[in-house]
Design an enzyme around this catalytic site. Structure first.
Site, PDB file in Angstrom:
ATOM      1  N   ASP A 109       0.828  -1.199  -0.156  1.00 31.73           N
ATOM      2  CA  ASP A 109       0.079   0.133  -0.055  1.00 31.73           C
ATOM      3  C   ASP A 109       0.949   1.345  -0.072  1.00 31.73           C
ATOM      4  OD1 ASP A 109      -1.892   1.665   0.097  1.00 31.73           O
ATOM      5  OD2 ASP A 109      -3.288   0.834   1.620  1.00 31.73           O
TER       6      ASP A 109
HETATM    7  C1  BGC Z   1      -5.015   3.097   0.012  1.00 29.41           C
HETATM    8  C2  BGC Z   1      -5.151   2.294  -1.291  1.00 29.41           C
HETATM    9  C3  BGC Z   1      -4.927   3.018  -2.470  1.00 29.41           C
HETATM   10  C4  BGC Z   1      -3.776   3.877  -2.520  1.00 29.41           C
HETATM   11  C5  BGC Z   1      -3.375   4.725  -3.820  1.00 29.41           C
HETATM   12  C6  BGC Z   1      -3.618   4.176  -0.022  1.00 29.41           C
HETATM   13  O1  BGC Z   1      -4.005   5.347   0.971  1.00 29.41           O
HETATM   14  O2  BGC Z   1      -5.106   2.647   1.292  1.00 29.41           O
HETATM   15  O3  BGC Z   1      -6.076   1.563  -0.833  1.00 29.41           O
HETATM   16  O4  BGC Z   1      -5.048   2.235  -3.452  1.00 29.41           O
HETATM   17  O5  BGC Z   1      -3.756   4.724  -1.172  1.00 29.41           O
HETATM   18  O6  BGC Z   1      -3.905   5.639  -3.783  1.00 29.41           O
END
Ligand code: BGC
Length: 697
Positions: A264
């Protein structure tokens, strides 16, 4: 049509020409090989620098790196850039909002309990990601809803049940990947609260992980998902993205995941390839051409192979996506599909004296609440999509009844003299006043949530509960509440209300979807994917369980399996609305005389004895022998049947070894249980229509 066919033919030609011409020096273009073999052949030809460059990406959303995540192309070898974009319910384009469809959220799709609907949801999104030039969709979200307050529950398709998630993740992934876009199942794992998500350790034992939290991810593996995202939290004090037990052992070795794990955003804490992380996202602070030199080259090659395999599998290598992020990819037909998905997922929670569906003539309606005018249809954070336009439900109601569209000012109204219908709008900010001129009130309420925080309570804010209560006690009016919510809510006023419809986060086509449902052009067939409680913290979770002790650093899953309906069953508490509940404008008769259990196959005849066609989700619950320590009942089968009035179907389920097994920690394997299993078939977890026993020797 013609030009599409020509393009396809032209691309096929290019590929086959490439393959023959390069059969010698580009063996990976040989389509007779499997995607993994092709990936391995390509990795053999890559330099160390090239391999290292694939193990991280950039997330700038700039002109050079326009997507949420971008992995550089390697032109020398014909490897296109990887382009990642949020999110799990449609393409998030912050720069050009409105150029993609705001689909119903994951939880809404889950409420359909319908594989076909979920496939169409995945397909609709996949088509748009492809047309926006992306080749990886950062979704679907699949975490199991342990805590009703979790701010991201709306994104997750599993609701509170691992089997529901396991089953529905598969068509979602297939729908996306059939469009040439790699899906990303997230967030692995136990990312079950947003409070302290960047520091909390989710302390959860192995059996609970395998039985309650892994199954939706296993569903992704079985659907051949190309990628997964490891989460922000720790599991048992080890960061999720460097946890050898959950990543390397459980996901890759035990569940057999052959795709790649990306972190993530910002969740990489170390050069944890050996532990199971394949790609740092975004940036290269940790996974870079210098640091990676210290890693066993076999591990580097394995991670790159894992990334390239789905690129071959989904056609990313053979037909690089020519599209641009600036494309406007939403359309009327996608709006129609979004509407249909929302309709198929709408849940009729309550329908006293068949107040719904409403008549289309001789009716005087007051539509109440700002949500009828400024509808909230989406949660916030990376899972949000800004739609081009949301048609106000108020307008959809007017259109349905042939009444001139009313604007959102307090008290405006319109009539259709022909059908003797009047619609009035009231924003609900004041007490009801004189209601003599209405016979029906439709009360719209909403509450939302977002990534990065949990809901502080399960109520409707801004005076909406008070609004419903005030209208609820008005005499001489029939009342219907329409709720849009990111998960479970409290409905303290329900005894004063005749009908309640719920559509979770319904997406941009909510207006027409709900008008079709209110007036019977669509028959609701959604079922609750999670339990609705009577009061706050009805499951009596301690702070140690949620949000966690030590300043929220330690959330301990001492409840093991006993959350959601498993808790209510164990403690014999009647929930407000049970898991699996959802009514219909049809009536379904489960003929107990046809109920049979032969070997592992369970059957029962279900007839639509109503006067309109409708969908019924037949649910199969299993109770394990008491020695197993398992919950009273667990969902192990379901199927939505669409039945004409008078039609009968034989619902049939065959239980597998896995369905009758528990996770055995000593052997790290599923262990088939022996003894008497209770088999229940019903229309919800608390409306069981037939019960029997299955003897497992
Ligand atoms: C989220 C993810 C997301 C990523 C990219 C993170 O803060 O937890 O689900 O895909 O950001 O935007």
């Amino acid at each position: 049509m013609i030009s599409k066919a020509l393009t396809a033919a032209c691309c096929l030609l290019v590929v086959s020409a490439d393959a023959t011409q390069t059969g010698l020096d580009k063996p990976w273009m040989d389509t007779a090989l499997s995607p993994k073999q092709r990936a391995q052949a390509l990795v053999e030809k890559m330099t160390y620098e090239e391999k290292a460059s694939m193990l991280h990406g950039y997330g700038a959303q700039t002109d050079d790196w326009p997507y949420v995540g971008n992995v550089a192309a390697i032109d020398r070898l014909g490897i296109p850039a990887l382009r990642y974009n949020d999110g799990p319910q449609g393409f998030r384009d912050d720069k050009l909002p409105g150029t993609s469809t705001a689909w119903p959220s994951g939880l809404t799709a889950g409420a359909s309990w319908d594989k076909h609907t979920v496939y169409n949801w995945g397909k609709g999104m996949g088509v748009e990601f492809y047309k926006k030039g992306a080749n990886v969709q950062l979704g679907p979200g699949v975490c199991v809803a342990r805590v009703p307050h979790n701010g991201r529950n709306f994104e997750y398709i599993s609701g509170e049940d691992p089997f529901l998630g396991y089953t529905l993740v598969q068509p979602a992934v297939k729908g996306i990947q059939d469009q040439g876009v790699i899906a990303n199942v997230k967030h692995y794992v136990n990312n079950n609260q947003e409070t302290n998500r960047n520091s909390v350790s989710e302390n959860v034992d192995e059996r609970t992980r395998f039985e309650m939290y892994y199954p939706p991810f296993k569903g992704g593996v079985e659907a051949n998902v190309g990628s997964m995202m490891c989460s922000y939290n720790k599991i048992n004090h080890v960061w999720s993205c460097e946890n050898p037990e959950t990543l390397r052992r459980d996901l890759k070795e035990v569940m057999g995941f052959e795709g790649y794990v990306m972190s993530d955003w910002g969740a990489t804490h170390s050069l944890s390839i050996a532990e199971g992380l394949d790609q740092e996202m975004p940036g290269n602070e940790t996974f870079n051409r210098i640091s990676l030199k210290s890693v066993d080259p076999k591990l580097v090659a394995d991670s790159v192979t894992r990334i390239l395999t789905p690129m071959f599998q989904m056609g990313v290598m053979d037909t690089p996506n020519p599209n641009k992020i600036s494309n406007n990819v939403t359309s009327d037909s996608h709006n129609d599909i979004a509407r249909e998905i929302s309709q198929n997922s709408t849940i009729l929670l309550q329908n006293e004296n068949d107040v719904l569906p409403l008549a289309k003539d001789n009716i005087r309606i007051v539509v109440v609440g700002d949500q009828a005018w400024n509808a909230v249809v989406h949660g916030g954070g990376s899972g949000s999509v800004t739609p081009a336009w949301v048609k106000p439900p108020l307008w959809s109601i007017c259109d349905k009844l042939g009444v001139e569209r009313i604007n959102g000012e307090n008290g405006a109204s319109g009539c259709n003299a022909g059908s003797k219908v009047c619609v009035t709008y009231d924003d609900g900010s004041k007490s009801p006043g004189n209601t003599d001129k209405y016979d029906h009130a439709i009360l719209f309420v909403q509450t939302s949530s977002h990534e990065g925080g949990d809901r502080t309570n399960l109520s409707f804010a801004g005076g909406q509960d008070e609004m419903v209560s005030a209208w609820g006690v008005v005499d001489g009016l029939k009342k219907v509440v329409v709720m849009s919510t990111p998960g479970a809510v409290l409905t303290p006023w329900s005894k004063d209300i005749d009908g309640i419809l719920l559509n979770f986060m319904p997406g941009q086509a909510m207006g027409d979807a709900i008008a079709n449902t209110l007036f019977g052009d669509s028959n609701p067939s959604g079922k609750l994917p999670l339990t609705f409680p009577n009061e706050e913290n009805e499951q009596r979770m301690t702070i140690s369980q949620y949000p966690g002790l030590d300043n929220g650093e330690n959330a301990t899953y001492s409840e093991t399996f006993f959350f959601g309906y498993r808790w209510y069953d164990k403690h014999n508490v009647q929930p407000k609305f049970p898991f699996g509940h959802g009514l219909s404008y049809s009536k379904f008769l489960y003929d107990a005389s046809t109920f049979s259990i032969k070997d592992r196959t369970v059957e029962i005849d279900v007839k639509n004895v109503g006067s309109v066609p409708g969908g019924e989700v037949v649910q199969l619950y299993v109770g394990f022998p008491s020695s197993s320590g398992e919950p009273v009942r667990q969902l192990k089968g379901f199927e939505k049947y669409l039945l004409e009035a008078g039609e009968t179907v034989t619902a049939s389920f065959t239980l597998t070894d896995r369905d009758l097994s528990i996770w055995d920690v000593a052997s790290h394997k599923w262990a088939l249980q022996k003894g008497e299993f209770t088999i229940e078939v019903g229309t919800s977890s608390r409306a069981i229509r037939a019960t029997g026993l299955l003897e497992q020797k």
